[in-house]
Design a protein around this motif. Sequence first.
Motif, PDB file in Angstrom:
ATOM      1  N   MET A 158       0.135  12.096   8.752  1.00  0.00           N
ATOM      2  CA  MET A 158      -0.479  11.938   9.208  1.00  0.00           C
ATOM      3  C   MET A 158      -1.625  10.545   8.770  1.00  0.00           C
ATOM      4  O   MET A 158      -2.345   9.820   9.458  1.00  0.00           O
ATOM      5  CB  MET A 158      -1.808  13.148  10.464  1.00  0.00           C
ATOM      6  N   VAL A 159      -1.846  10.482   8.151  1.00  0.00           N
ATOM      7  CA  VAL A 159      -2.796  10.023   7.014  1.00  0.00           C
ATOM      8  C   VAL A 159      -1.591   8.564   6.658  1.00  0.00           C
ATOM      9  O   VAL A 159      -2.957   7.944   7.301  1.00  0.00           O
ATOM     10  CB  VAL A 159      -3.448  10.312   5.684  1.00  0.00           C
ATOM     11  N   ASN A 160      -0.702   8.234   6.586  1.00  0.00           N
ATOM     12  CA  ASN A 160       0.695   7.755   6.495  1.00  0.00           C
ATOM     13  C   ASN A 160       0.047   6.958   7.989  1.00  0.00           C
ATOM     14  O   ASN A 160       0.562   5.882   8.168  1.00  0.00           O
ATOM     15  CB  ASN A 160       2.101   8.211   5.419  1.00  0.00           C
ATOM     16  N   TYR A 161       0.527   8.099   8.221  1.00  0.00           N
ATOM     17  CA  TYR A 161       0.707   7.896  10.087  1.00  0.00           C
ATOM     18  C   TYR A 161      -0.472   6.113  10.094  1.00  0.00           C
ATOM     19  O   TYR A 161      -0.661   4.923  10.816  1.00  0.00           O
ATOM     20  CB  TYR A 161       0.305   7.919  11.011  1.00  0.00           C
TER      21      TYR A 161
ATOM     22  N   TYR B  89       1.157  -6.694   8.287  1.00  0.00           N
ATOM     23  CA  TYR B  89       2.175  -5.739   8.748  1.00  0.00           C
ATOM     24  C   TYR B  89       3.127  -5.010   7.372  1.00  0.00           C
ATOM     25  O   TYR B  89       3.644  -4.462   8.027  1.00  0.00           O
ATOM     26  CB  TYR B  89       2.907  -6.749   9.669  1.00  0.00           C
ATOM     27  N   SER B  90       2.618  -5.681   6.499  1.00  0.00           N
ATOM     28  CA  SER B  90       3.400  -4.914   5.239  1.00  0.00           C
ATOM     29  C   SER B  90       3.179  -4.146   4.793  1.00  0.00           C
ATOM     30  O   SER B  90       3.930  -2.938   4.937  1.00  0.00           O
ATOM     31  CB  SER B  90       4.078  -6.623   4.085  1.00  0.00           C
ATOM     32  N   ALA B  91       2.189  -3.911   5.230  1.00  0.00           N
ATOM     33  CA  ALA B  91       1.898  -2.624   4.174  1.00  0.00           C
ATOM     34  C   ALA B  91       1.706  -1.464   5.504  1.00  0.00           C
ATOM     35  O   ALA B  91       2.214   0.072   5.134  1.00  0.00           O
ATOM     36  CB  ALA B  91      -0.086  -2.504   3.932  1.00  0.00           C
ATOM     37  N   ALA B  92       1.318  -1.978   6.615  1.00  0.00           N
ATOM     38  CA  ALA B  92       1.284  -0.799   8.172  1.00  0.00           C
ATOM     39  C   ALA B  92       3.314  -0.427   7.947  1.00  0.00           C
ATOM     40  O   ALA B  92       3.109   0.790   8.479  1.00  0.00           O
ATOM     41  CB  ALA B  92       1.133  -1.745   9.250  1.00  0.00           C
ATOM     42  N   ALA B  93       4.074  -1.323   7.905  1.00  0.00           N
ATOM     43  CA  ALA B  93       5.530  -0.920   7.585  1.00  0.00           C
ATOM     44  C   ALA B  93       5.491   0.087   6.171  1.00  0.00           C
ATOM     45  O   ALA B  93       6.665   1.492   6.907  1.00  0.00           O
ATOM     46  CB  ALA B  93       6.977  -2.347   7.014  1.00  0.00           C
ATOM     47  N   ILE B  94       5.206   0.037   5.426  1.00  0.00           N
ATOM     48  CA  ILE B  94       5.088   0.856   4.377  1.00  0.00           C
ATOM     49  C   ILE B  94       4.579   2.517   4.752  1.00  0.00           C
ATOM     50  O   ILE B  94       5.637   3.615   4.433  1.00  0.00           O
ATOM     51  CB  ILE B  94       4.835  -0.138   2.756  1.00  0.00           C
ATOM     52  N   TYR B  95       3.360   2.409   5.254  1.00  0.00           N
ATOM     53  CA  TYR B  95       2.664   3.441   5.728  1.00  0.00           C
ATOM     54  C   TYR B  95       3.472   4.249   6.225  1.00  0.00           C
ATOM     55  O   TYR B  95       3.144   5.233   6.364  1.00  0.00           O
ATOM     56  CB  TYR B  95       1.525   3.360   5.958  1.00  0.00           C
TER      57      TYR B  95
ATOM     58  N   ASN C   4      -3.456   1.471  11.544  1.00  0.00           N
ATOM     59  CA  ASN C   4      -4.486   0.546  11.266  1.00  0.00           C
ATOM     60  C   ASN C   4      -4.533  -0.929  10.705  1.00  0.00           C
ATOM     61  O   ASN C   4      -4.877  -2.211  10.962  1.00  0.00           O
ATOM     62  CB  ASN C   4      -6.131   1.851  10.813  1.00  0.00           C
ATOM     63  N   ALA C   5      -3.797  -0.664   9.777  1.00  0.00           N
ATOM     64  CA  ALA C   5      -2.929  -1.443   8.659  1.00  0.00           C
ATOM     65  C   ALA C   5      -2.278  -2.743   9.959  1.00  0.00           C
ATOM     66  O   ALA C   5      -2.345  -3.761   9.880  1.00  0.00           O
ATOM     67  CB  ALA C   5      -2.004  -1.418   7.940  1.00  0.00           C
ATOM     68  N   ALA C   6      -1.652  -2.391  10.796  1.00  0.00           N
ATOM     69  CA  ALA C   6      -1.021  -3.327  12.229  1.00  0.00           C
ATOM     70  C   ALA C   6      -1.821  -3.545  12.914  1.00  0.00           C
ATOM     71  O   ALA C   6      -2.340  -4.899  13.427  1.00  0.00           O
ATOM     72  CB  ALA C   6      -0.095  -2.839  12.949  1.00  0.00           C
ATOM     73  N   SER C   7      -2.936  -3.330  13.299  1.00  0.00           N
ATOM     74  CA  SER C   7      -4.144  -4.047  14.070  1.00  0.00           C
ATOM     75  C   SER C   7      -5.040  -4.832  12.979  1.00  0.00           C
ATOM     76  O   SER C   7      -5.315  -5.858  13.288  1.00  0.00           O
ATOM     77  CB  SER C   7      -5.120  -2.375  14.388  1.00  0.00           C
TER      78      SER C   7
ATOM     79  N   MET D 279       7.860   6.812  20.348  1.00  0.00           N
ATOM     80  CA  MET D 279       6.792   6.316  20.859  1.00  0.00           C
ATOM     81  C   MET D 279       6.518   6.031  18.605  1.00  0.00           C
ATOM     82  O   MET D 279       6.175   5.178  18.574  1.00  0.00           O
ATOM     83  CB  MET D 279       5.250   7.227  20.654  1.00  0.00           C
ATOM     84  N   PHE D 280       6.806   7.396  18.435  1.00  0.00           N
ATOM     85  CA  PHE D 280       6.384   6.848  16.633  1.00  0.00           C
ATOM     86  C   PHE D 280       7.538   5.468  16.463  1.00  0.00           C
ATOM     87  O   PHE D 280       7.678   4.555  15.671  1.00  0.00           O
ATOM     88  CB  PHE D 280       6.544   7.624  16.151  1.00  0.00           C
ATOM     89  N   MET D 281       8.962   6.017  17.214  1.00  0.00           N
ATOM     90  CA  MET D 281       9.225   4.711  16.700  1.00  0.00           C
ATOM     91  C   MET D 281       9.907   3.750  17.266  1.00  0.00           C
ATOM     92  O   MET D 281       9.928   2.377  16.651  1.00  0.00           O
ATOM     93  CB  MET D 281      11.374   4.997  16.855  1.00  0.00           C
ATOM     94  N   LEU D 282       8.356   3.263  18.674  1.00  0.00           N
ATOM     95  CA  LEU D 282       9.218   2.024  19.332  1.00  0.00           C
ATOM     96  C   LEU D 282       7.270   0.998  18.304  1.00  0.00           C
ATOM     97  O   LEU D 282       7.566   0.129  17.955  1.00  0.00           O
ATOM     98  CB  LEU D 282       7.838   2.075  20.674  1.00  0.00           C
ATOM     99  N   GLN D 283       6.672   2.195  17.672  1.00  0.00           N
ATOM    100  CA  GLN D 283       5.478   1.251  17.165  1.00  0.00           C
ATOM    101  C   GLN D 283       5.828   1.210  15.634  1.00  0.00           C
ATOM    102  O   GLN D 283       5.708   0.210  15.377  1.00  0.00           O
ATOM    103  CB  GLN D 283       4.570   2.293  16.777  1.00  0.00           C
ATOM    104  N   PHE D 284       7.129   2.089  14.811  1.00  0.00           N
ATOM    105  CA  PHE D 284       7.705   1.574  13.968  1.00  0.00           C
ATOM    106  C   PHE D 284       8.645   0.307  14.003  1.00  0.00           C
ATOM    107  O   PHE D 284       8.565  -0.490  13.179  1.00  0.00           O
ATOM    108  CB  PHE D 284       8.081   2.992  13.159  1.00  0.00           C
TER     109      PHE D 284
END
Length: 165
Positions: free
Chosen positions: A75-78, A90-96, A83-86, A112-117
Amino acid sequence: MNISEKTRKYILLGLVVFILGGLLIANVLASKQNETFQTEDFLYQQAIQFYQAGNYDEAQKLIADLVAEKANSEMVNYLAGLNAASLGEYSAAAIYMQKALDINPHNVEAPMFMLQFGEILFSAERYDDAKIVLERCKEWNWQPEDYPEYQEQVQGMLTQIENMK
């Protein structure tokens, strides 16, 4: 072998003291663990509130503390990924998001997770990875009532990826 009555009393007394000591130590350790959990939960709830309010910089400060403490929390990584994407990172967001998926591989079954990913990978210009994730989203043919544009968004990103080649 014959054990005297006095020896039996000392053995019983020793066992009682050992058990009570163990219970006391367990109680002290449990209360410290409870305090840690409450602190981390408070930080997590605050980070979510900042994120939902659109205060991404403040959320990022709290999330950084949470990631340092709970690096293996899905949950913390999600939340860190969203938040990083916001923030446009985006590179950091993809890693998280990848780490959240690694921690809980069942997220591959969460539309929904997969769409966001997929969106994050697309925004990070990792088009081959985004295509794999988005094709998985397309396979489901999932149309949620609260997000009827799901399949259109998936198809739109896949079309953009195909047009880039």
